[in-house]
Enzyme design. Structure first.
Site, PDB file in Angstrom:
ATOM      1  N   GLU A  73      39.972  38.230  41.618  1.00 41.71           N
ATOM      2  CA  GLU A  73      38.163  38.594  41.279  1.00 41.71           C
ATOM      3  C   GLU A  73      38.727  39.621  41.682  1.00 41.71           C
ATOM      4  O   GLU A  73      36.969  40.034  41.633  1.00 41.71           O
ATOM      5  CB  GLU A  73      37.678  37.565  40.680  1.00 41.71           C
ATOM      6  CG  GLU A  73      37.221  36.741  41.731  1.00 41.71           C
ATOM      7  CD  GLU A  73      35.869  37.767  42.759  1.00 41.71           C
ATOM      8  OE1 GLU A  73      36.245  38.498  43.160  1.00 41.71           O
ATOM      9  OE2 GLU A  73      34.904  37.052  42.096  1.00 41.71           O
ATOM     10  N   TRP A  74      38.917  40.558  42.590  1.00 36.70           N
ATOM     11  CA  TRP A  74      38.075  41.810  42.936  1.00 36.70           C
ATOM     12  C   TRP A  74      37.210  42.310  43.772  1.00 36.70           C
ATOM     13  O   TRP A  74      36.889  43.130  44.207  1.00 36.70           O
ATOM     14  CB  TRP A  74      38.457  43.038  41.708  1.00 36.70           C
ATOM     15  CG  TRP A  74      39.418  42.642  40.821  1.00 36.70           C
ATOM     16  CD1 TRP A  74      40.767  42.629  40.986  1.00 36.70           C
ATOM     17  CD2 TRP A  74      39.145  42.600  39.549  1.00 36.70           C
ATOM     18  NE1 TRP A  74      41.739  42.851  40.169  1.00 36.70           N
ATOM     19  CE2 TRP A  74      40.509  41.957  38.589  1.00 36.70           C
ATOM     20  CE3 TRP A  74      38.072  42.282  38.462  1.00 36.70           C
ATOM     21  CZ2 TRP A  74      40.742  41.930  37.495  1.00 36.70           C
ATOM     22  CZ3 TRP A  74      37.990  42.115  37.212  1.00 36.70           C
ATOM     23  CH2 TRP A  74      39.445  41.817  36.825  1.00 36.70           C
ATOM     24  N   GLY A  75      36.937  40.496  44.479  1.00 38.77           N
ATOM     25  CA  GLY A  75      35.648  40.516  44.988  1.00 38.77           C
ATOM     26  C   GLY A  75      34.519  40.970  44.277  1.00 38.77           C
ATOM     27  O   GLY A  75      32.700  41.130  44.862  1.00 38.77           O
TER      28      GLY A  75
ATOM     29  N   ASP B 256      41.889  46.641  44.243  1.00 39.77           N
ATOM     30  CA  ASP B 256      43.767  47.464  43.419  1.00 39.77           C
ATOM     31  C   ASP B 256      42.998  48.193  44.658  1.00 39.77           C
ATOM     32  O   ASP B 256      42.703  49.226  44.679  1.00 39.77           O
ATOM     33  CB  ASP B 256      44.352  47.786  42.538  1.00 39.77           C
ATOM     34  CG  ASP B 256      44.265  46.651  41.237  1.00 39.77           C
ATOM     35  OD1 ASP B 256      43.315  45.641  41.751  1.00 39.77           O
ATOM     36  OD2 ASP B 256      45.227  46.922  40.850  1.00 39.77           O
TER      37      ASP B 256
ATOM     38  N   ASP C  91      43.869  36.356  38.211  1.00 41.15           N
ATOM     39  CA  ASP C  91      43.450  37.718  37.734  1.00 41.15           C
ATOM     40  C   ASP C  91      42.510  36.999  37.551  1.00 41.15           C
ATOM     41  O   ASP C  91      42.151  36.122  36.480  1.00 41.15           O
ATOM     42  CB  ASP C  91      44.359  38.381  37.239  1.00 41.15           C
ATOM     43  CG  ASP C  91      44.441  39.746  38.027  1.00 41.15           C
ATOM     44  OD1 ASP C  91      43.342  40.206  38.243  1.00 41.15           O
ATOM     45  OD2 ASP C  91      45.226  40.795  37.651  1.00 41.15           O
TER      46      ASP C  91
HETATM   47  C1  GAL Z   1      44.925  43.391  38.979  1.00 36.96           C
HETATM   48  C2  GAL Z   1      45.305  42.817  39.902  1.00 36.96           C
HETATM   49  C3  GAL Z   1      47.201  43.816  40.622  1.00 36.96           C
HETATM   50  C4  GAL Z   1      48.072  43.082  39.600  1.00 36.96           C
HETATM   51  C5  GAL Z   1      47.174  43.846  37.931  1.00 36.96           C
HETATM   52  C6  GAL Z   1      48.217  42.841  37.469  1.00 36.96           C
HETATM   53  O1  GAL Z   1      43.934  43.043  38.266  1.00 36.96           O
HETATM   54  O2  GAL Z   1      44.057  43.394  40.898  1.00 36.96           O
HETATM   55  O3  GAL Z   1      47.040  42.816  41.528  1.00 36.96           O
HETATM   56  O4  GAL Z   1      48.394  41.889  39.657  1.00 36.96           O
HETATM   57  O5  GAL Z   1      45.989  43.217  37.965  1.00 36.96           O
HETATM   58  O6  GAL Z   1      48.200  43.632  35.660  1.00 36.96           O
END
Ligand code: GAL
Length: 799
Positions: free
Chosen positions: A191-193, A213, A154
């Site tokens: 890294e969310w794109g 997410d 993450d």
């Molecule tokens: C976000 C991630 C999620 C989940 C979450 C956990 O950054 O995109 O899929 O893993 O953290 O805290």
């Protein structure tokens, strides 16, 4: 055959991303998109060894492992908050993982499955556990030593300068550390794109998240498909676009939406990571998740993601070439109404179409098409055939209707189209409606014959009874026809007709009245909060020039909201203004009664709210319109129909914190935390309560001196603002004198500064087995907050 197919799919021009880099990790891992489970979507931080092991058991017993699901993945919150002071290693939380990650991995491996874990390319994980930045070598070795097979990595607390180079550096450091362990570990970049990881991820990881997410609702699913589908050139064996984990089974999607989720993930060659509680998954959920025909498309060894052939007006067509030489064609309808979706397949031969969800086989001359329900997707496997022989022709029946009001004739149009080889004979179309509805054809509903690619268009008048209640009603569109000389077949579709009725008599907040339809610059019109982004419920408390409202409609200009009044209402009073979340906004507000402007205002950001009163006497339709820019609020709008009365729904304030803490305190003193009065956050009145929450959470509230009788109310609400940290919470009441706790209604949000009315019905709260929530005998009211930070609360009330 493969050569012909590759060349002939024709469609409207779409923006095609540049060619993907050829590099890949080339380690033989993830040659098809990974399939497995991850706990985050269904459990958040509530992960444990027991859950992971039970999930592994279910993979085997429910046929998921036979269907291809392999990785059982642990997400955030598995570790202790501190590394081992002696070794510097990450430490699994012994309360959650009594056998450690190594023991859990051994169990999962014993089932023939693989284990995944979660880490972070920053100083902390998103939930505040230790991150791996600067500890890559030790952490990768620790994971390898434990027998981990998959790492989701993450991006929280990343200390980054935001450049792509820094992202590549941080993620490559973990790639190299994994490689140095010698253990095959699938590396999932999360890294969310943010820095277009599809342009650099292929030689760093096996998959990369392309978006923020996912959440368990339709706007989230639709938004992610729109963002991820155009990235098809970047996916291939060993390197995949990851549009996030599945929400199938979590309750926020309809059956059609769940099938769209699965279908489109397969078409996009996306990882299939189950995100629901398999211990309580329904047979319907399991059937969708294990649909072999759809999984085959996802797992096809060619590894090509579906090309976006066309994407217009909310209708998208994807074409995924398969190793067999066949193609999978998805016809996806993201609109809110039944729509006919299709594309032209060229070639000299006719086509065999196999619907992968129903198994039905039809033939088409050159056009693949389906009438697709709102939010639905039809997926066909197609291949050319020499002779259609006894295969039935592809015939579609679509239709469109406007909003239905009681006892009014509303036009409906139906369209029957023959896409098969050869003409249809003796074609008829009919419309089935609920009892009491009248449907009459205004033009011919028959055709002696219908040639290939020709349509029979019929207009109808649909009249719902005067007594119809508001809701969504199915109209069944059916056609029957002969083909190939004598055989007779039929095709049907369901068109949902939306019925609106006048509001009931009395005076009520407009946010409790169902709108006929709306347009909005961004996302849905929010109820009792300001506009946020695309998802429903992601706004804040309506705030205009510092004045906070707990009721109203949060629009984003330009917008329009229509209500059917049926001549039964008299006035609307409302405040209007630009929400404080839009510091640059400026909006014009207008209230129309049957098309005539009856009240208007112009407001700029930061200005005080203005009050409008509109005379609606005799109007059939009410329209609220905004033009300009920014979040435009209709604050505390109150509509009177029939006889005026007290404003509904009536709320009863239990604690307003005007005179101090109202007796609120901490439940478990040794857990930490404190409360104090505040004037910095309040809704009604001038003061609220500021709660300092400990990192590990605590309950805040009070025991009551005398039993509180909440008979006749359906739930509890209060206004909240997260001052300094994210928050997960739930509420509890103590019932009776035996210290019976009923608790639940968990909520979560993550952004400091967010404010919301938390509203939880008693139905969402569960009591210990054998006891019931006796609303007449409430002895204590508590709120649980888990963050570490400050959260302000005001006006605890029952409604
Ligand atoms: C976000 C991630 C999620 C989940 C979450 C956990 O950054 O995109 O899929 O893993 O953290 O805290």
């Amino acid at each position: 055959m493969h050569r012909i197919l590759a060349a002939i799919l024709i469609g409207a021009a779409v923006a095609v991303a540049p060619a993907a880099p050829a590099l890949a990790l080339d380690d033989g891992l993830a040659l098809t998109p990974p399939m497995g489970f991850n706990d985050w979507n269904a459990f958040g931080c509530d992960v444990s060894e027991e859950l992971i092991e039970q999930t592994a058991d279910l993979f085997v017993s429910e046929g998921l492992s036979d269907a291809g699901y392999t990785y059982v993945n642990i997400d955030d919150c598995w570790a202790l908050k501190d590394r081992d002071p002696a070794t510097g290693r990450l430490v699994p939380d012994p309360a959650k993982f009594p056998s450690g990650i190594a023991g859990t991995a051994a169990y999962v491996h014993g089932k023939g499955l693989k284990l995944g874990i979660y880490g972070d390319a920053g100083t902390n994980t998103c939930a505040g556990y230790p991150g791996s930045l600067g500890h890559e070598t030790l952490d990768a070795q620790t994971f390898a030593d434990w027998g981990v097979d998959y790492l989701k990595y993450d991006n929280c607390y990343n200390q980054s300068d935001g450049t792509q180079a820094d992202y590549v550096r941080r993620y490559s450091a973990m790639r190299d550390a994994i490689a140095a362990t010698g253990r095959p570990i699938v590396f999932s970049i999360c890294e969310w794109g943010t820095t277009q990881p599809w342009t650099w991820g292929a030689d760093v990881g096996h998959l990369w998240r392309t978006t923020g997410d996912i959440s368990d609702n339709w706007p989230s699913l639709r938004g992610i498909i729109a963002a991820n589908a155009p990235l098809y050139p970047y996916a291939g064996p060993g390197h995949w676009n990851d549009p996030d984990m599945l929400e199938i089974g979590n309750g926020g999607l309809t059956p059609a939406e769940n099938r769209t989720h699965m279908s489109m993930w397969a078409m996009m060659a996306a990882p299939l990571i189950i995100g629901t509680d398999l211990r309580s998954a329904s047979p319907e959920t399991l059937a969708i998740l294990t649909n072999r025909s759809v999984i085959e498309i996802d797992q096809d060894r060619l590894g090509q993601a579906g090309k976006v052939v066309s994407d217009a007006n909310g209708l998208m067509v994807l074409d995924k070439p398969l190793a067999s030489g066949e193609h999978a064609i998805a016809l996806y309808n993201s609109t809110d109404a039944l729509a006919t979706v299709g594309t032209t397949l060229g070639g000299t031969h006719p086509w065999r179409l196999q619907d992968v969800w129903t198994g039905a086989v039809t033939q088409a001359r050159s056009h693949v098409e389906a009438a697709v329900p709102a939010h639905g997707t039809v997926v066909y496997k197609v291949r050319p055939i020499r002779d259609p022989g006894p295969i039935a022709p592809s015939v579609t029946v679509g239709g469109a209707i406007g909003t239905v009001t009681p006892a009014a004739g509303i036009p409906l149009t139906t369209t029957v189209t023959n896409r098969g080889v050869g003409p249809l004979g003796d074609v008829s179309v009919s419309v089935g409606a609920p009892a009491g509805w009248i449907v009459t054809a205004a033009t011919s509903a028959r055709a002696r014959s219908l040639a290939t690619d020709k349509s029979l268009v019929t207009t109808w008048t649909v009249t719902a009874p005067a007594t119809v209640t508001a809701g969504s009603y199915p109209l069944t569109l059916s056609t029957s026809y002969t083909w190939s000389g004598r055989r007779r077949s039929s095709t049907a579709s369901t068109l949902m007709a939306s019925v609106v009725t006048p509001p009931p008599g009395g005076t009520r907040y407009l946010s409790t009245v169902r709108a006929a339809d709306f347009t909005n610059a961004s996302g849905p019109i929010e109820l009792d909060q300001s506009n946020g982004g695309a998802a429903p419920g992601d706004g804040n408390l309506i705030t205009i020039g510092g004045h906070v409202y707990t009721r109203g409609l949060g629009a984003s200009a330009p917008s329009s909201i229509r209500y059917y009044l049926g001549g039964e209402c008299s006035t609307l009073t409302t405040d209007v203004g630009v929400d404080d979340t839009s510091p640059d906004g400026a909006a014009d507000f207008a209230i129309y009664a049957d098309g005539v402007a009856v009240a208007t205002a112009s407001v700029t950001a930061g200005a005080a709210p203005q009050s409008l009163t509109a005379d609606l006497t005799g109007a059939a339709w009410l329209l609220l319109s905004t033009t300009g820019t920014g979040n435009a609020d209709w604050a505390a709008p109150v509509l009177t129909c029939g006889e005026a009365g007290p404003v509904q729904p009536v709320e009863r304030t239990l604690f307003s914190f005007e005179a101090g803490t109202d007796g609120f305190g901490i439940a478990n003193a040794d857990g930490g935390g404190s409360v104090e009065p505040t004037t910095a956050f309040h809704t009604d009145g001038a003061a609220g309560l500021l709660v300092h929450t400990p990192v590990n959470g605590n309950w805040f509230g009070r025991a009551l001196d005398a039993p509180l009788d909440l008979t006749g109310t359906s739930g509890l609400k209060f206004d909240m603002r997260v001052e300094t940290a994210g928050s997960v919470g739930e509420i509890a009441v103590q019932v009776g004198d035996a210290f019976t706790w009923c608790q639940g209604g968990q909520w979560t949000w993550l952004n400091p500064g967010d404010s919301r009315t938390i509203s939880r019905s008693f139905d969402e709260i569960s009591c210990p087995s054998g006891t019931t929530l006796d609303k007449a005998d409430i002895r204590a009211v508590w709120v649980y907050l888990n963050t570490g930070g400050n959260v302000a609360i005001d006006n605890v009330r029952a409604e």
